[in-house]
Structure formats: C-alpha cells, structure tokens
Design a protein around this motif. Sequence first.
Motif, mmCIF file in Angstrom:
data_model
loop_
_atom_site.group_PDB
_atom_site.id
_atom_site.type_symbol
_atom_site.label_atom_id
_atom_site.label_comp_id
_atom_site.label_asym_id
_atom_site.label_seq_id
_atom_site.Cartn_x
_atom_site.Cartn_y
_atom_site.Cartn_z
ATOM 1 N N GLU A 1 0.866 -1.178 0.000
ATOM 2 C CA GLU A 1 0.000 0.000 0.000
ATOM 3 C C GLU A 1 0.904 1.230 0.000
ATOM 4 O O GLU A 1 1.801 1.335 0.844
ATOM 5 C CB GLU A 1 -0.899 0.002 1.237
ATOM 6 C CG GLU A 1 -1.906 1.121 1.246
ATOM 7 C CD GLU A 1 -2.919 0.994 2.375
ATOM 8 O OE1 GLU A 1 -3.427 2.037 2.796
ATOM 9 O OE2 GLU A 1 -3.207 -0.137 2.799
ATOM 10 N N THR B 1 1.109 5.694 -0.859
ATOM 11 C CA THR B 1 0.401 6.956 -1.050
ATOM 12 C C THR B 1 1.317 7.908 -1.806
ATOM 13 O O THR B 1 2.499 8.030 -1.476
ATOM 14 C CB THR B 1 0.015 7.580 0.306
ATOM 15 O OG1 THR B 1 -0.826 6.661 0.999
ATOM 16 C CG2 THR B 1 -0.721 8.894 0.122
ATOM 17 N N ARG C 1 -3.421 13.323 -4.992
ATOM 18 C CA ARG C 1 -2.765 12.485 -3.983
ATOM 19 C C ARG C 1 -3.723 11.344 -3.636
ATOM 20 O O ARG C 1 -4.835 11.590 -3.164
ATOM 21 C CB ARG C 1 -2.439 13.311 -2.744
ATOM 22 C CG ARG C 1 -1.726 12.538 -1.674
ATOM 23 C CD ARG C 1 -1.445 13.464 -0.495
ATOM 24 N NE ARG C 1 -0.938 12.755 0.634
ATOM 25 C CZ ARG C 1 0.340 12.483 0.845
ATOM 26 N NH1 ARG C 1 1.233 12.899 -0.018
ATOM 27 N NH2 ARG C 1 0.717 11.816 1.910
ATOM 28 N N THR D 1 -4.077 6.884 -2.423
ATOM 29 C CA THR D 1 -3.480 5.695 -1.826
ATOM 30 C C THR D 1 -3.951 4.492 -2.621
ATOM 31 O O THR D 1 -5.150 4.355 -2.883
ATOM 32 C CB THR D 1 -3.905 5.546 -0.351
ATOM 33 O OG1 THR D 1 -3.471 6.701 0.371
ATOM 34 C CG2 THR D 1 -3.315 4.304 0.276
#
Length: 108
Positions: A32, A34, A84, A86
């Motif tokens: 994961e 971001t 932005r 994730t």
Amino acid sequence: MRKVAMMGMLVAVVMLCVGIWTAAQDKPEVVEVTGILVKVSAVGVDSTGWEMHLPNEVSIGGKMTKAVEVDGDPHKFQKLENLRITVKGYLMRPSADRIVIKVQKIKE
C-alpha cells in the motif's frame, strides 16, 4: 512387490509436499503506497503509462524508490490524475529494474 509399492507411495507423498510448499511460496506481496498519480510516456520502453510519485524514498520489493508504476483501470486513473491517492495491490516484477503494483483498491 510390496517394497516397490511403498517406495512409490513415499515418492508420491514427497512430491505432493514439495508441490504444496512451492505453491505457498508464489503468493504475491501486497503493498500500500500513497503518492501523486501521474501519466507517463517513454518511447521504446515498456510501461503501464501510469506512475505514483512518492513523497519519500521507500523500500518496495527490496528496492529503494521514489516512484512506482501502477497497473489498473485507465479510466479511473484519468479521473484521479495529479491527485494524492493511496493504492493497495499486488507487487509485480516484470523485469529486474521495474516495479509495478497491480491495483486492487484506490482511495483519494
């Protein structure tokens, strides 16, 4: 004859155990990250066309990087371009110098 049958069964059990162990080793790593989603293009280079620019250098798949390619729905990526986000997905290594995340989930 009985010894031959027992050896055959033993070999079959060993092969089954090795097959199960090998299958367990092939699970892809889930990551994961971001960052900022950007569209990229390069002539003569394999690319998914999309990349995540990360705020800091991080280790992904044992390699330090500030950007990682993402593979997923291009229509969804277009809506999120330069934002932005994730992403969570499976780590893929199409070559030694490329890191690609096969996106499963996207959060803005």
